[in-house]
Design an enzyme around this catalytic site. Sequence first.
Site, PDB file in Angstrom:
ATOM      1  N   ARG A   1      -5.472   3.150   0.168  1.00 22.30           N
ATOM      2  CA  ARG A   1      -4.068   2.731   0.155  1.00 22.30           C
ATOM      3  C   ARG A   1      -3.329   3.159   1.422  1.00 22.30           C
ATOM      4  O   ARG A   1      -2.158   2.823   1.601  1.00 22.30           O
ATOM      5  CB  ARG A   1      -3.356   3.323  -1.074  1.00 22.30           C
ATOM      6  CG  ARG A   1      -3.904   2.826  -2.408  1.00 22.30           C
ATOM      7  CD  ARG A   1      -3.078   3.364  -3.569  1.00 22.30           C
ATOM      8  NE  ARG A   1      -1.784   2.704  -3.626  1.00 22.30           N
ATOM      9  CZ  ARG A   1      -1.529   1.588  -4.303  1.00 22.30           C
ATOM     10  NH1 ARG A   1      -2.497   1.001  -4.983  1.00 22.30           N
ATOM     11  NH2 ARG A   1      -0.329   1.049  -4.302  1.00 22.30           N
TER      12      ARG A   1
ATOM     13  N   ALA B   1       0.821  -1.201   0.000  1.00 24.70           N
ATOM     14  CA  ALA B   1       0.000   0.000   0.000  1.00 24.70           C
ATOM     15  C   ALA B   1       0.864   1.265   0.000  1.00 24.70           C
ATOM     16  O   ALA B   1       2.005   1.245  -0.401  1.00 24.70           O
ATOM     17  CB  ALA B   1      -0.948  -0.025   1.180  1.00 24.70           C
ATOM     18  N   CYS B   2       0.305   2.338   0.488  1.00 25.92           N
ATOM     19  CA  CYS B   2       0.814   3.713   0.437  1.00 25.92           C
ATOM     20  C   CYS B   2       0.432   4.315  -0.919  1.00 25.92           C
ATOM     21  O   CYS B   2       0.469   3.659  -1.957  1.00 25.92           O
ATOM     22  CB  CYS B   2       2.316   3.838   0.615  1.00 25.92           C
ATOM     23  SG  CYS B   2       2.880   3.516   2.291  1.00 25.92           S
ATOM     24  N   SER B   3       0.026   5.561  -0.865  1.00 22.33           N
ATOM     25  CA  SER B   3      -0.369   6.272  -2.078  1.00 22.33           C
ATOM     26  C   SER B   3       0.521   7.493  -2.264  1.00 22.33           C
ATOM     27  O   SER B   3       0.863   8.183  -1.305  1.00 22.33           O
ATOM     28  CB  SER B   3      -1.835   6.709  -1.984  1.00 22.33           C
ATOM     29  OG  SER B   3      -2.079   7.405  -0.772  1.00 22.33           O
TER      30      SER B   3
ATOM     31  N   GLY C   1      -0.003   9.209   1.240  1.00 24.24           N
ATOM     32  CA  GLY C   1      -0.871   8.540   2.195  1.00 24.24           C
ATOM     33  C   GLY C   1      -0.140   7.308   2.703  1.00 24.24           C
ATOM     34  O   GLY C   1       0.270   6.458   1.913  1.00 24.24           O
TER      35      GLY C   1
END
Length: 386
Positions: free
Chosen positions: A48, A19-21, A186
């Site tokens: 995310r 994840a992570c955006s 994010g």
Amino acid sequence: MKGLLNPDNRYGDDKSSAACSLFGMLDTTGRRFSSEAVIRAITNMHDRSNGLGGGFAAYGIYPQYPEHYALHVMYMSQAAKANVETYLRAEFDIEHAEPIPTSPANGIVNPPDVWRYFALPKQLDGLSGDDTVVQRVMHVNTSIADAFIFSSGRNMGVFKGVGFPEAIARYFRLEEYQGYLWTVHGRFPTNTPGWWGGAHPFNVLDWTVVHNGELSSYGINRRHLEMFGYFCTLQTDTEVAAYAVDLLVRRHGHSIETLAKILAAPLWSEIDRMPPRERALHQTLRQVYGSLLLNGPFTIIIAHTGQMIGLTDRIRLRPLVAGVRGDVLYLSSEESAIHLVCPDVERTWTPMGGEPVVGTVGVAPGPPKSAATTQAAGRKSARGRG
């Protein structure tokens, strides 16, 4: 065994390593614009992240202090504020100091006290102004308890904390700022704690980095950087990337293309197949800078004054999509976010692993000739256009 019908979390893990955006937006004419589009883009990728970190970097937001370093400082105690301000007054001429404006926002709890100081160093000790500021930042972050300088560039600033990025935007009242370049992150922490200093972007001087992935090379990267006076204190692997970029580009004078060859070096088997001159270059870079190779899956967006760069690991284990409309370059974890904020985007493409996407103020953005792009009008694919 539960969750077998959820392909994204088959075994009920309490973390999501993929994840992570990330999102970035640069107007290459230098025209400043509001945070509205980048907030909408990152909100579109809400799932995310998990609320344990969000942050923004904005360039061109302090035109009233173009030559002063804007030091953004987090204080976890009043004693820390007194100690840092005593140190700053001894080492800097402070033109202006104030709390960073904030407003209550849902999801933001127990925030630290955040201040900004527009300042110039008093004593250079034979160093450049930039090197002096790096030394002073490292001193505060390693020697004064409960305080961190998390942004130290000129005419730019980092705003970050624990919360979803859209909540961080409301908390820092980012609708009041205008910048020509914005990046946003994010966070979905995997192996490091979710705390205010550990949120992205990571910064030194005007360099910022936002990151999706995990750097298994963090230990050797950190030890190499310590030889040059950079000390990691923020408990997140991405911190090494920000310092490595400053070392390689500002201090050692390498181009962005060479930076990419160091951080996302080709496999040795690829180097062996290169023409002699190119092979010799890559062998030299691996020998000199092998300790700065970022090992592990990653996508990063690097920004500094007048430029935004997207880069993935050499086999592209984390997503990155680029898009262009007119003079504006977009970088995103997901293509949908680009189409949301720019429905008439002209071209989008997926960069090759290890090949940087570079947008520069004063240079019309576009894909490399080798990129397979998607032309928005009619949604047909094209190779070698643009």
